[in-house]
Design a protein around this motif. Structure first.
Motif, PDB file in Angstrom:
ATOM      1  N   THR A 134       0.963  -1.158   0.023  1.00 30.85           N
ATOM      2  CA  THR A 134       0.044   0.015   0.240  1.00 30.85           C
ATOM      3  C   THR A 134       0.730   1.254  -0.096  1.00 30.85           C
ATOM      4  O   THR A 134       0.255   2.454  -0.239  1.00 30.85           O
ATOM      5  N   ARG A 135       2.116   1.116   0.529  1.00 29.75           N
ATOM      6  CA  ARG A 135       3.169   2.266   0.508  1.00 29.75           C
ATOM      7  C   ARG A 135       4.440   1.850   0.494  1.00 29.75           C
ATOM      8  O   ARG A 135       4.794   0.949   1.159  1.00 29.75           O
ATOM      9  N   ILE A 136       5.159   2.589  -0.101  1.00 33.66           N
ATOM     10  CA  ILE A 136       6.698   2.558  -0.139  1.00 33.66           C
ATOM     11  C   ILE A 136       7.267   3.534   0.294  1.00 33.66           C
ATOM     12  O   ILE A 136       7.313   4.791  -0.394  1.00 33.66           O
ATOM     13  N   GLU A 137       8.403   3.569   1.286  1.00 35.98           N
ATOM     14  CA  GLU A 137       8.890   4.757   1.691  1.00 35.98           C
ATOM     15  C   GLU A 137      10.580   4.438   1.777  1.00 35.98           C
ATOM     16  O   GLU A 137      10.853   3.703   2.854  1.00 35.98           O
ATOM     17  N   GLY A 138      11.449   4.523   0.723  1.00 39.22           N
ATOM     18  CA  GLY A 138      12.617   3.996   0.722  1.00 39.22           C
ATOM     19  C   GLY A 138      12.752   2.523   0.734  1.00 39.22           C
ATOM     20  O   GLY A 138      12.272   1.825  -0.143  1.00 39.22           O
TER      21      GLY A 138
ATOM     22  N   ASP B 293      13.810  -5.538  -2.290  1.00 38.76           N
ATOM     23  CA  ASP B 293      13.447  -5.510  -3.927  1.00 38.76           C
ATOM     24  C   ASP B 293      12.728  -4.195  -4.442  1.00 38.76           C
ATOM     25  O   ASP B 293      12.465  -3.347  -3.542  1.00 38.76           O
ATOM     26  N   GLN B 294      12.897  -4.148  -5.621  1.00 33.26           N
ATOM     27  CA  GLN B 294      12.039  -2.867  -6.345  1.00 33.26           C
ATOM     28  C   GLN B 294      10.549  -3.248  -6.037  1.00 33.26           C
ATOM     29  O   GLN B 294      10.098  -3.948  -7.056  1.00 33.26           O
TER      30      GLN B 294
ATOM     31  N   GLY C 150       0.719  -1.374  -4.890  1.00 32.65           N
ATOM     32  CA  GLY C 150       0.009  -2.252  -5.759  1.00 32.65           C
ATOM     33  C   GLY C 150       0.269  -3.877  -5.998  1.00 32.65           C
ATOM     34  O   GLY C 150      -0.221  -4.821  -6.311  1.00 32.65           O
ATOM     35  N   ASP C 151       1.828  -3.677  -5.557  1.00 34.08           N
ATOM     36  CA  ASP C 151       2.418  -4.873  -5.983  1.00 34.08           C
ATOM     37  C   ASP C 151       2.133  -6.297  -5.157  1.00 34.08           C
ATOM     38  O   ASP C 151       1.710  -5.976  -3.763  1.00 34.08           O
TER      39      ASP C 151
ATOM     40  N   VAL D 294      10.005  -8.148   3.528  1.00 29.36           N
ATOM     41  CA  VAL D 294       9.043  -8.018   2.428  1.00 29.36           C
ATOM     42  C   VAL D 294       9.657  -8.375   1.012  1.00 29.36           C
ATOM     43  O   VAL D 294      10.753  -7.691   0.938  1.00 29.36           O
ATOM     44  N   PHE D 295       9.214  -9.362   0.482  1.00 29.89           N
ATOM     45  CA  PHE D 295       9.654  -9.953  -0.654  1.00 29.89           C
ATOM     46  C   PHE D 295       8.853  -9.860  -2.093  1.00 29.89           C
ATOM     47  O   PHE D 295       7.334 -10.029  -1.770  1.00 29.89           O
ATOM     48  N   ALA D 296       9.350  -9.611  -3.172  1.00 27.20           N
ATOM     49  CA  ALA D 296       8.442  -9.596  -4.244  1.00 27.20           C
ATOM     50  C   ALA D 296       7.704 -11.082  -4.256  1.00 27.20           C
ATOM     51  O   ALA D 296       8.446 -11.898  -4.289  1.00 27.20           O
TER      52      ALA D 296
END
Length: 372
Positions: A265-269, A288-289, A293-294, A365-367
């Motif tokens: 829901t959110r990415i910060e750094g 991971d990049q 939504g991922d 957290v991993f893709a």
């Protein structure tokens, strides 16, 4: 006492370049058996005096890597150096290494002292020096009084110590250990883990240890290399491997963990917030990049899952079992099942509604896997 700079007795290493060189270096090493690639483009550097463990499941390439270092196998391509010297054309018996296997291969017709001194005798070491070095090594292994016995008269742990003494008395630059504790019972295996760590500390020789047992690796190693399908998944200290696994494979393989699925829901750094559905939102670190939504996989250690009474059916206890000093609880929440380790006396009956809370800085957290 062992001099970690020396090679095998009678076959010292020479020609190391000026300046610092690692105990062992592998550069772009590949080993194939027919159509099967056991190790592919492997790069590895082991520093002098380290206790490094190659860890992974069966078929990951760890034993092949050890055999390549020892000279029991030849790479299809790549360079292997020991003490800065290229080992490409040097056979196993001329390399400054010794190996201890799971099956100790002690000579049954020889006494313990004769087993320990066997290599020295064939290297032309004098009787007086052999007797001195054998005595020192048996004292180090804490078996000073069994020299006249035959191997069959010893316990499994004592035979293990004899095998270690026989390998280390030759003063190798590197000691290779291929699952040497696998034949011991649980209690003796635990005892020998501490003994191997003590022996390594006292002799100062580089140890390269192979195991599929994560507890052995975590207990003894300065550094762990986790392997899968012939590649290195992660190379780091035991604490880093456990607290900050780089991949979902490492997280799942090292220690107990829950792998649950959610949506970013959110990415910060390097921090991701993930919606886990009935389990709510959770934050964790990632390498991971990722984007909002991922779909992702989240690693949560059972010790970081706190179980509280109540909850409106968001989580239901399925079962619980006593595991020594704690209780392992299996809990269903939506489509996910998680395990929590809780203190004895705080168990809930199957079917009880509970609330789950996760409070930890070890969440990773991993893709999501391809196609997930």
């Amino acid at each position: 006492m062992i001099n970690p700079e020396s090679g095998l007795a009678g076959a010292p290493t020479a020609g190391a370049p000026e300046g610092h060189s690692a105990a062992v270096e592998l550069e772009n090493v590949t080993k194939r058996y027919g159509e099967v690639t056991a190790v592919e483009d492997l790069d590895l550097r082991v520093e002098d005096g380290q206790f490094l463990t190659l860890l992974g499941p069966s078929g990951c390439g760890k034993t092949t890597t050890l055999r390549l270092i020892g000279g029991f196998e030849a790479p299809n391509r790549g360079i292997i150096r020991i003490g800065g010297d290229d080992m490409s054309s040097r056979p196993a018996y001329k390399r400054p290494v010794n190996t201890v296997f799971q099956q100790y291969a002690l000579f049954p017709h020889l006494s313990v002292s004769q087993n320990v001194g066997y290599g020295l005798k064939h290297a032309g070491v004098s009787r007086s020096e052999t007797a001195e070095r054998v005595g020192e090594m048996m004292s180090l292994m804490q078996i000073p009084d069994v020299g006249d016995r035959r191997p069959r008269e010893l316990s499994g742990g004592q035979q293990q110590r004899v095998a270690l003494a026989r390998a280390l008395v030759m003063e190798p630059k590197v000691l290779l250990l291929d699952e040497p504790l696998g034949a011991l019972d649980y209690k003796l295996r635990k005892e020998m883990q501490f003994e191997l760590k003590r022996i390594h500390r006292e002799v100062g020789v580089t140890f390269i240890y192979v195991t599929h047992d994560q507890e052995e690796a975590m207990t003894m190693s300065d550094r762990i290399v986790v392997m899968s399908h012939g590649h290195i998944e992660q190379d780091a200290s035991p604490a880093e491997i456990f607290d900050r696994p780089l991949t979902a494979f490492v997280a799942d393989f090292i220690g107990d963990t829950n792998i649950v699925h959610g949506t970013v829901t959110r990415i910060e750094g390097g921090h991701a917030t993930v919606d886990l559905g009935p389990l709510g939102e959770i934050g964790g670190s990632t390498d991971d990049q990722l984007a909002s939504g991922d779909r992702v996989r989240v690693s949560i250690r059972p010790t970081d899952v706190h179980v509280e009474p109540g909850g409106a059916g968001e989580a239901v206890v399925q079962d619980s079992v006593l595991v020594g000093g704690h209780i392992a609880m299996k809990i269903a929440s939506g489509d996910e099942t998680v395990v929590a380790h809780v203190a004895r006396g705080s168990s809930y009956e199957p079917g009880a509604n509970v609330h789950l809370r996760v409070d930890s800085d070890r969440i990773r957290v991993f893709a999501a896997a391809e196609g997930a």
